[in-house]
Design a protein around this motif. Structure first.
Motif, PDB file in Angstrom:
ATOM      1  N   UNK A 156       0.844  -1.202   0.000  1.00 37.47           N
ATOM      2  CA  UNK A 156       0.000   0.000   0.000  1.00 37.47           C
ATOM      3  C   UNK A 156       0.879   1.253   0.000  1.00 37.47           C
ATOM      4  N   UNK A 157       1.905   1.264   0.853  1.00 42.94           N
ATOM      5  CA  UNK A 157       2.829   2.407   0.900  1.00 42.94           C
ATOM      6  C   UNK A 157       3.501   2.598  -0.452  1.00 42.94           C
ATOM      7  N   UNK A 158       3.928   1.487  -1.061  1.00 45.44           N
ATOM      8  CA  UNK A 158       4.595   1.557  -2.362  1.00 45.44           C
ATOM      9  C   UNK A 158       3.663   2.147  -3.425  1.00 45.44           C
ATOM     10  N   UNK A 159       2.408   1.689  -3.474  1.00 41.67           N
ATOM     11  CA  UNK A 159       1.472   2.181  -4.482  1.00 41.67           C
ATOM     12  C   UNK A 159       1.168   3.664  -4.278  1.00 41.67           C
ATOM     13  N   UNK A 160       0.981   4.071  -3.017  1.00 39.87           N
ATOM     14  CA  UNK A 160       0.695   5.482  -2.741  1.00 39.87           C
ATOM     15  C   UNK A 160       1.884   6.348  -3.132  1.00 39.87           C
ATOM     16  N   UNK A 161       3.090   5.913  -2.785  1.00 39.95           N
ATOM     17  CA  UNK A 161       4.297   6.669  -3.146  1.00 39.95           C
ATOM     18  C   UNK A 161       4.456   6.753  -4.658  1.00 39.95           C
ATOM     19  N   UNK A 162       4.194   5.657  -5.359  1.00 37.32           N
ATOM     20  CA  UNK A 162       4.339   5.640  -6.812  1.00 37.32           C
ATOM     21  C   UNK A 162       3.330   6.563  -7.479  1.00 37.32           C
ATOM     22  N   UNK A 163       2.075   6.495  -7.049  1.00 36.89           N
ATOM     23  CA  UNK A 163       1.038   7.359  -7.622  1.00 36.89           C
ATOM     24  C   UNK A 163       1.370   8.831  -7.373  1.00 36.89           C
ATOM     25  N   UNK A 164       1.830   9.148  -6.162  1.00 30.48           N
ATOM     26  CA  UNK A 164       2.199  10.530  -5.840  1.00 30.48           C
ATOM     27  C   UNK A 164       3.350  11.002  -6.711  1.00 30.48           C
ATOM     28  N   UNK A 165       4.365  10.162  -6.890  1.00 29.12           N
ATOM     29  CA  UNK A 165       5.518  10.538  -7.704  1.00 29.12           C
ATOM     30  C   UNK A 165       5.124  10.766  -9.159  1.00 29.12           C
ATOM     31  N   UNK A 166       4.288   9.889  -9.699  1.00 30.36           N
ATOM     32  CA  UNK A 166       3.856  10.055 -11.086  1.00 30.36           C
ATOM     33  C   UNK A 166       3.067  11.354 -11.241  1.00 30.36           C
TER      34      UNK A 166
END
Length: 337
Positions: free
Chosen positions: A191-201
């Motif tokens: 979940x942390x990884x997906x949230x971080x990835x979406x934010x970065x994109x």
């Protein structure tokens, strides 16, 4: 100045000296526009439909042809008292709860304990479901990685923008399907990884850092499709090939995530950019990803030494398994008797 104007103030999103006026379209040049990212909503829904279709029409028949099959599991006898406890209070009752439930159900404690073990086994995802999920992710990551490599040298910004939207849509679809997908032990980290990835994109697109974002995504995709291939081979019980592919994955993962990734982020953010608000936010989320990379690298190295080199019983470090296959086999044998 309204709240929206403050949020989108150019000093937050763009490097010093740049304004949103500089990002307006001109003859032959189109810059990324934040409103483009709204397309990720229908894009995510479309990918979910494509995924369901792919798993039913491609992955499921492919798995059957390759010998993937679900193991027989003991069937649970309907019991309203035990089912109510299972749903409302917990899947693994304590000893005192087992005794109380045994009295209420007029059953021996051992049978109540067996009922809960069988009930948990029923809820565990089937092997074919795991194979279908891995097949979908392998297909997407493989296509994404090699098409991204080709687009990286494409001078046309629209192509990079569409790739960005596709990646954002994919990760949004992963978040939407998390409750229905196989739940791994590192569920919180995912979940942390997906949230971080979406934010970065999102923020890198708005700040026109597309080429940098492309490189970061390619570094991640370089190992992801290899991992999904290793999982598929594991579900097919091709042990030797699976271990070889997993070792390749481990090498690519560690080099890309612990060497190339930090070097790229350091090169861009220390030598190329002046710091501004969004660049600091990007840097913070890149640090979060790097910590996750270290955590997963530890699990990967631990698995290589314990399972492949030392020959211990195979158990995925991110497995959802609760009971051993042996206990299920014993229960089936008792039921047949």
């Amino acid at each position: 100045m309204g709240l929206s104007e403050r949020f989108w103030h150019h000093e937050y999103w763009l490097p010093p000296g740049a304004t949103w006026e500089d990002m307006k379209e001109s003859a032959g040049i189109r810059y990324p526009q934040p409103q483009d990212l709204l397309l990720c909503i229908p894009g995510a829904l479309l990918l979910i439909v494509v995924r369901c279709t792919f798993e039913r029409t491609v992955a499921l028949p492919l798995g059957r042809r390759l010998g993937v099959s679900d193991k027989l599991r003991p069937k649970v006898q309907p019991n309203a008292t035990l089912e109510g406890f299972y749903v409302l209070l917990g899947r693994t009752p304590k000893e005192e709860d087992l005794i109380s439930l045994a009295k209420q159900s007029d059953l021996p404690v051992q049978k109540v304990e067996t009922w809960f073990r069988h009930r948990r086994a029923q809820d565990r995802p089937r092997l074919m479901k795991k194979f279908c999920e891995s097949s979908w992710r392998f297909t997407f990551y493989f296509t994404s990685f090699f098409s991204g490599l080709a687009l990286l040298y494409d001078p046309l910004p629209p192509a990079l923008g569409w790739f960005y939207l596709l990646e954002l849509s994919f990760y949004c679809s992963l978040v939407a399907t998390l409750p229905f997908d196989v739940k791994r032990k590192d569920f919180k980290e995912q979940i942390i990884h997906h949230i971080a990835t979406i934010t970065l994109i999102f923020v890198s697109y708005c700040a026109n850092l597309i080429r940098f974002g492309m490189i970061v995504m390619l570094v991640h995709d370089a190992s992801d499709y290899i991992l999904e291939l290793a999982k598929m081979l594991h579900y097919m019980k091709w042990k030797g090939v699976c271990e070889a592919v997993f070792i390749v994955f481990a090498v690519v993962f560690i080099i890309s995530r612990l060497v190339i990734f930090p070097l790229i982020t350091y090169y861009y953010f220390v030598t190329k950019f002046q710091f501004f608000v969004v660049s600091c936010l990007i840097n913070a989320f890149l640090m979060i990803l790097q910590l996750l990379h270290v955590f997963w690298s530890y699990l990967i190295i631990q698995m290589i030494f314990s399972v492949i080199l030392c020959g211990e019983k195979r158990k995925d470090a991110r497995s959802d398994t609760e009971e051993s296959d042996r206990s299920e086999a014993e229960d089936l044998a008792k039921n047949r008797e």
